[in-house]
Design an enzyme around this catalytic site. Structure first.
Site, PDB file in Angstrom:
ATOM      1  N   MET A  42      65.281  27.689 -14.066  1.00  0.00           N
ATOM      2  CA  MET A  42      65.083  26.235 -14.047  1.00  0.00           C
ATOM      3  C   MET A  42      64.920  25.737 -12.613  1.00  0.00           C
ATOM      4  O   MET A  42      65.027  24.530 -12.351  1.00  0.00           O
ATOM      5  CB  MET A  42      66.258  25.537 -14.732  1.00  0.00           C
ATOM      6  N   LEU A  45      66.381  27.331  -6.634  1.00  0.00           N
ATOM      7  CA  LEU A  45      66.708  28.757  -6.568  1.00  0.00           C
ATOM      8  C   LEU A  45      67.725  29.072  -5.485  1.00  0.00           C
ATOM      9  O   LEU A  45      67.697  28.523  -4.386  1.00  0.00           O
ATOM     10  CB  LEU A  45      65.422  29.550  -6.325  1.00  0.00           C
ATOM     11  N   HIS A  49      69.308  33.803  -8.371  1.00  0.00           N
ATOM     12  CA  HIS A  49      67.952  33.913  -8.921  1.00  0.00           C
ATOM     13  C   HIS A  49      67.151  34.991  -8.173  1.00  0.00           C
ATOM     14  O   HIS A  49      66.429  35.775  -8.790  1.00  0.00           O
ATOM     15  CB  HIS A  49      67.193  32.589  -8.762  1.00  0.00           C
ATOM     16  N   GLN A  73      67.439  22.174 -24.034  1.00  0.00           N
ATOM     17  CA  GLN A  73      68.748  22.813 -23.900  1.00  0.00           C
ATOM     18  C   GLN A  73      69.798  21.887 -23.276  1.00  0.00           C
ATOM     19  O   GLN A  73      70.922  22.305 -23.025  1.00  0.00           O
ATOM     20  CB  GLN A  73      68.645  24.128 -23.134  1.00  0.00           C
ATOM     21  N   GLU A 162      73.985  38.038 -15.553  1.00  0.00           N
ATOM     22  CA  GLU A 162      75.279  38.137 -16.248  1.00  0.00           C
ATOM     23  C   GLU A 162      76.115  36.883 -16.042  1.00  0.00           C
ATOM     24  O   GLU A 162      77.083  36.663 -16.749  1.00  0.00           O
ATOM     25  CB  GLU A 162      76.049  39.366 -15.753  1.00  0.00           C
ATOM     26  N   LYS A 163      75.755  36.088 -15.052  1.00  0.00           N
ATOM     27  CA  LYS A 163      76.444  34.807 -14.836  1.00  0.00           C
ATOM     28  C   LYS A 163      76.504  33.997 -16.139  1.00  0.00           C
ATOM     29  O   LYS A 163      77.501  33.350 -16.431  1.00  0.00           O
ATOM     30  CB  LYS A 163      75.690  34.035 -13.745  1.00  0.00           C
ATOM     31  N   SER A 199      75.421  28.818  -8.434  1.00  0.00           N
ATOM     32  CA  SER A 199      74.874  28.038  -9.535  1.00  0.00           C
ATOM     33  C   SER A 199      74.206  26.802  -8.954  1.00  0.00           C
ATOM     34  O   SER A 199      74.686  26.230  -7.970  1.00  0.00           O
ATOM     35  CB  SER A 199      76.008  27.600 -10.469  1.00  0.00           C
TER      36      SER A 199
HETATM   37  P1  AMP Z   1      68.952  28.984 -14.389  1.00  0.00           P
HETATM   38  O1  AMP Z   1      67.947  28.576 -13.384  1.00  0.00           O
HETATM   39  O2  AMP Z   1      70.326  28.464 -14.124  1.00  0.00           O
HETATM   40  O3  AMP Z   1      68.489  28.773 -15.810  1.00  0.00           O
HETATM   41  O4  AMP Z   1      69.108  30.554 -14.236  1.00  0.00           O
HETATM   42  C1  AMP Z   1      67.994  31.416 -14.342  1.00  0.00           C
HETATM   43  C2  AMP Z   1      68.479  32.842 -14.402  1.00  0.00           C
HETATM   44  O5  AMP Z   1      69.227  33.147 -13.232  1.00  0.00           O
HETATM   45  C3  AMP Z   1      69.415  33.092 -15.603  1.00  0.00           C
HETATM   46  O6  AMP Z   1      69.116  34.365 -16.157  1.00  0.00           O
HETATM   47  C4  AMP Z   1      70.778  33.082 -14.957  1.00  0.00           C
HETATM   48  O7  AMP Z   1      71.744  33.840 -15.653  1.00  0.00           O
HETATM   49  C5  AMP Z   1      70.473  33.695 -13.597  1.00  0.00           C
HETATM   50  N1  AMP Z   1      71.511  33.331 -12.615  1.00  0.00           N
HETATM   51  C6  AMP Z   1      71.936  32.085 -12.320  1.00  0.00           C
HETATM   52  N2  AMP Z   1      72.935  32.144 -11.411  1.00  0.00           N
HETATM   53  C7  AMP Z   1      73.146  33.447 -11.146  1.00  0.00           C
HETATM   54  C8  AMP Z   1      74.038  34.163 -10.295  1.00  0.00           C
HETATM   55  N3  AMP Z   1      74.942  33.545  -9.541  1.00  0.00           N
HETATM   56  N4  AMP Z   1      73.969  35.509 -10.264  1.00  0.00           N
HETATM   57  C9  AMP Z   1      73.057  36.164 -11.038  1.00  0.00           C
HETATM   58  N5  AMP Z   1      72.174  35.554 -11.857  1.00  0.00           N
HETATM   59  C10 AMP Z   1      72.217  34.218 -11.910  1.00  0.00           C
END
Ligand code: AMP
Length: 301
Positions: A42, A45, A49, A73, A162-163, A199
């Site tokens: 999303m 980054l 990411h 979502q 895995e977060k 995050s």
């Molecule tokens: P998002 O942009 O939050 O939807 O995340 C996109 C992808 O990045 C998803 O597969 C998340 O699980 C992964 N992700 C987000 N934060 C982390 C993190 N701290 N470590 C590893 N992967 C992450």
């Protein structure tokens, strides 16, 4: 020398906003028998990411990253409108890594019709527990948009963090049960120096909240250590909840589950995960730790 080589290899990513653009580029790569990896995000980054992108380059010739803040979502009272949108910075980070294509569609591209009566993907049971209890409809929104994105990008392999462990399992179950021809790979959680899982929502934290936030991982680590020493799951969960409340969090849940399906762990399960969701004022944080029990400690349930 490294820089020179890298810059020769570097080509700005293709920025695609339509389905047709993605499909014609992917068709070219397929003709060259390139293996294609996909990383849905999303945006906004961070190193978490980027770890997914780096892992994608380890196994594929071409890497596609989507940046799309998916409205379906988000709950009504959630942060869809305020979610950080930082496309230029994101693009620069992805360009440095050599990403081949960024797919960044408008909402109308992925949802051409109203979302009210649309077809969707629901992964039963797993979607209703833990995060699903606190965010009804969340996983249907995630599964639906990931299915749409897979249909557009048609990747060989896709990467998830895995977060968001429950999300990872929801996607794996969807892919397996709907026979989707894509391999799902996962990457371990990337953390700040003080342990806070990276995050996009960490940016919402005020200074004092940010100082408090690292207690989440610390408390989960302590829970894991005590369970590994033989403490009962329910007692450990209650202690963790109390510790988190004392640190200043409102606790949605802290639960020890088995890794494979997030069902309550029985005495036979030794691959476990503790998952937690907490709130600091307006900001909601989730985290988890995957861990194992040695055979000596398998009667704690
Ligand atoms: P998002 O942009 O939050 O939807 O995340 C996109 C992808 O990045 C998803 O597969 C998340 O699980 C992964 N992700 C987000 N934060 C982390 C993190 N701290 N470590 C590893 N992967 C992450």
């Amino acid at each position: 020398m490294y820089l020179v080589n890298r810059s020769i290899k570097l080509k700005a990513p293709v920025i695609a906003t339509t389905i047709e653009q993605v499909q014609s580029e992917v068709a070219n790569w397929r003709r060259s028998e390139n293996k294609i990896a996909f990383v849905p995000t999303m945006g906004n980054l961070h190193e978490g990411h980027l770890a997914l992108v780096k892992a994608a380059f380890d196994v594929a010739d071409r890497v596609v990253v989507s940046i799309f803040v998916n409205p379906t979502q988000f709950g009504e009272n959630e942060d869809f409108s305020t979610y950080p949108r930082t496309f230029d910075e994101d693009m620069a980070k992805l360009a440095i890594l050599g990403v081949d294509m960024i797919f960044s569609p408008e909402v109308e591209v992925l949802y051409p019709e109203s979302t009210a009566a649309m077809s969707s993907v629901t992964v039963p049971a797993l979607s209703d527990i833990l995060e699903g209890q606190f965010r009804p409809g969340f996983f249907t929104g995630v599964a639906t948009v990931v299915n749409k994105l897979f249909n557009i990008v048609n990747p060989d392999v896709a990467f998830f963090g895995e977060k968001d462990y429950q999300q990872l399992l929801v996607i794996k179950k969807m892919v397996s049960e709907l026979l989707m021809p894509v391999e799902i790979r996962s990457v371990a959680t990337i953390r700040e120096d003080d342990g806070l899982a990276m995050s996009s929502r960490n940016g919402y934290l005020q200074k004092d909240e940010r100082q408090c936030a690292n207690n989440l991982y610390r408390v989960l680590q302590e829970l894991v250590a005590s369970v590994q020493e033989g403490a009962a799951y329910e007692v450990s969960e209650k202690i963790a909840v109390k510790q988190l409340q004392q640190a200043g969090f409102v606790v949605d849940y802290v639960n020890i589950r088995r890794q494979q399906d997030l069902m309550p762990a029985t005495a036979e399960d030794n691959h476990l995960v503790v998952l937690a969701a907490v709130r600091l004022k307006e900001t909601r944080l989730i985290d988890n730790i995957l861990f194992q029990l040695s055979n000596d400690n398998m009667t704690a349930a």
